[in-house]
Design a protein around this motif. Structure first.
Motif, short mmCIF file in Angstrom:
data_model
loop_
_atom_site.label_atom_id
_atom_site.label_comp_id
_atom_site.label_asym_id
_atom_site.label_seq_id
_atom_site.Cartn_x
_atom_site.Cartn_y
_atom_site.Cartn_z
N ASP A 35 -35.20 -137.16 34.23
CA ASP A 35 -36.54 -137.35 34.50
C ASP A 35 -37.18 -136.44 34.02
O ASP A 35 -36.49 -135.03 34.21
CB ASP A 35 -36.31 -137.96 35.75
CG ASP A 35 -38.13 -137.32 36.05
OD1 ASP A 35 -38.93 -137.05 35.86
OD2 ASP A 35 -38.67 -137.26 37.95
N GLN A 38 -37.96 -133.65 36.44
CA GLN A 38 -37.25 -133.27 37.56
C GLN A 38 -36.95 -132.07 38.31
O GLN A 38 -36.76 -131.22 37.29
CB GLN A 38 -35.97 -134.22 36.91
CG GLN A 38 -34.66 -133.63 38.62
CD GLN A 38 -33.89 -134.16 38.90
OE1 GLN A 38 -33.19 -135.02 37.13
NE2 GLN A 38 -32.87 -135.15 39.76
N HIS A 48 -36.31 -135.93 46.04
CA HIS A 48 -36.72 -135.37 45.23
C HIS A 48 -35.59 -134.11 44.76
O HIS A 48 -35.68 -133.42 44.30
CB HIS A 48 -38.13 -134.97 44.95
CG HIS A 48 -39.33 -135.74 45.17
ND1 HIS A 48 -40.07 -136.77 44.67
CD2 HIS A 48 -39.77 -135.64 46.36
CE1 HIS A 48 -41.13 -137.28 44.64
NE2 HIS A 48 -40.79 -136.60 45.86
N ASN A 50 -32.91 -131.98 43.18
CA ASN A 50 -32.31 -131.06 42.37
C ASN A 50 -31.80 -132.23 40.83
O ASN A 50 -30.55 -132.28 42.00
CB ASN A 50 -33.09 -130.37 42.76
CG ASN A 50 -33.95 -129.74 43.58
OD1 ASN A 50 -35.36 -129.81 43.10
ND2 ASN A 50 -33.74 -129.45 44.70
N ARG A 51 -31.40 -130.96 39.91
CA ARG A 51 -29.70 -131.65 39.49
C ARG A 51 -28.90 -130.48 39.24
O ARG A 51 -27.80 -130.69 39.05
CB ARG A 51 -30.47 -130.86 37.77
CG ARG A 51 -31.24 -132.02 36.91
CD ARG A 51 -30.53 -133.42 36.70
NE ARG A 51 -29.83 -132.53 35.89
CZ ARG A 51 -28.53 -134.10 35.46
NH1 ARG A 51 -28.07 -135.02 36.82
NH2 ARG A 51 -27.81 -133.81 34.70
N ASP A 81 -27.36 -139.60 43.39
CA ASP A 81 -28.04 -139.05 42.35
C ASP A 81 -28.19 -138.53 41.42
O ASP A 81 -28.56 -138.05 40.82
CB ASP A 81 -29.21 -138.50 43.10
CG ASP A 81 -30.43 -139.24 44.24
OD1 ASP A 81 -30.54 -140.21 43.65
OD2 ASP A 81 -30.28 -138.68 45.48
#
Length: 317
Positions: A35, A38, A48, A50-51, A81
């Motif tokens: 994404d 992101q 949501h 986070n990386r 995730d």
């Protein structure tokens, strides 16, 4: 180039006290996920994600207060995730559950002695600069009266000579020939110079000049926000007559999706372009402050006409 977790640790690890809590992954682990929108870094977020997920004392307290089932489900969700890494701040030691899942999913764990918010703020600023969208534009980028001005135009039109004239008048060179611009905020474009070209200006007939060596440290600048584009163009008389005499040639140039004010500066023998550029910058500063001389002039003429020809008196019954 900053495009992997390892490159971030290599460049910021010493300053941010980062250390590997699990073996450094091989091959390099990408920073960006599937994404593109992101968020790259932030506190623990399962909605949501986070990386780079930062776990600090508040998250540690939250996880410790969960029941066993909810605790395991939260950790499973965190690793499902597929974050680029999980960073433990405040010198927090990883729990056995966290280490077990990190090894099972091959998710790197990093630790730091810095506080969570300090760590997030530093990394967010670094990543914004390092991963910003970039573009190189042929021209000369110079600071004039505190404004970043990009001089563009056809080859040999006089961009470098004009820049040299401005430098002798106390303004500062940022980049010649290939200034590099990056979008560091939604409406902010920052320009800088490639390392190999820094301090140098090419002037036809003189060759390469080292502006720092000739004029001193105060004549050069590392980077600056782009505020105005000046397009140098040799215009014929019919083209000059097409320019609006009230508003001039003000338009906009799209740079990385941001509209930057642009003016066309006619080039002709006898014109003092350095003074004209300074005037254009002062005029743009006034526009930013909400004043437009063209609008003021029109309003003044309208008032003069009204005073010269007052409205007829209203008939009374």
């Amino acid at each position: 180039m900053i495009d992997s977790l390892q490159s971030v640790v290599a460049q910021t690890g010493t300053q941010l006290k980062l250390r590997w809590l699990t073996p450094e992954p091989q091959p390099p682990r990408p920073l960006r996920g599937a994404d593109p929108g992101q968020s790259l870094i932030g506190s623990l977020n399962l909605i949501h994600p986070n990386r780079l997920q930062v776990v600090g004392p508040p998250e540690q307290t939250y996880l410790a207060a969960l029941g066993r089932t909810a605790h395991d489900e939260t950790l499973d969700k965190l690793f499902a995730d597929r974050p680029a890494a999980i960073i433990l701040s405040d010198d927090i030691a990883p729990t056995s559950d966290l280490l077990e899942r990190a090894r099972a999913t091959r998710t790197p764990l990093l630790g730091s002695t810095l506080g969570d918010q300090e760590l997030i703020n530093h990394l967010r600023y670094f990543l914004t600069q390092a991963l910003a969208e970039r573009k190189t534009i042929h021209g000369v980028f110079i600071e004039v009266l505190g404004m970043g001005v990009l001089l563009i135009g056809a080859p040999a039109v006089g961009k470098s000579e004009l820049a040299l004239d401005l430098i002798t008048r106390g303004h500062r060179l940022i980049a010649d020939d290939a200034p590099r611009f990056a979008r560091i905020a939604p409406e902010v474009i920052e320009g800088s110079c490639p390392e190999t070209l820094r301090d140098f200006l090419e002037v036809r007939g003189l060759g390469i000049l080292n502006i720092r060596a000739m004029f001193g440290e105060g004549a050069v600048l590392r980077d600056k926000t782009l505020n105005l584009v000046v397009d140098l163009q040799p215009l014929a008389q019919p083209e000059l007559e097409c320019i609006d005499r009230l508003t001039g040639s003000l338009s906009a140039m799209n740079v990385l999706g941001v509209a930057i004010p642009k003016i066309i500066m006619p080039v002709a023998p006898g014109r003092n372009l350095a003074i004209l550029v300074e005037a254009a910058v002062r005029h743009q500063i006034l526009r930013i402050r909400g004043y437009d001389a063209g609008v003021d002039f029109i309003d003044r003429q309208a008032r003069a006409i009204r005073l010269d020809r007052p409205d007829p008196p209203v008939a009374r019954d």
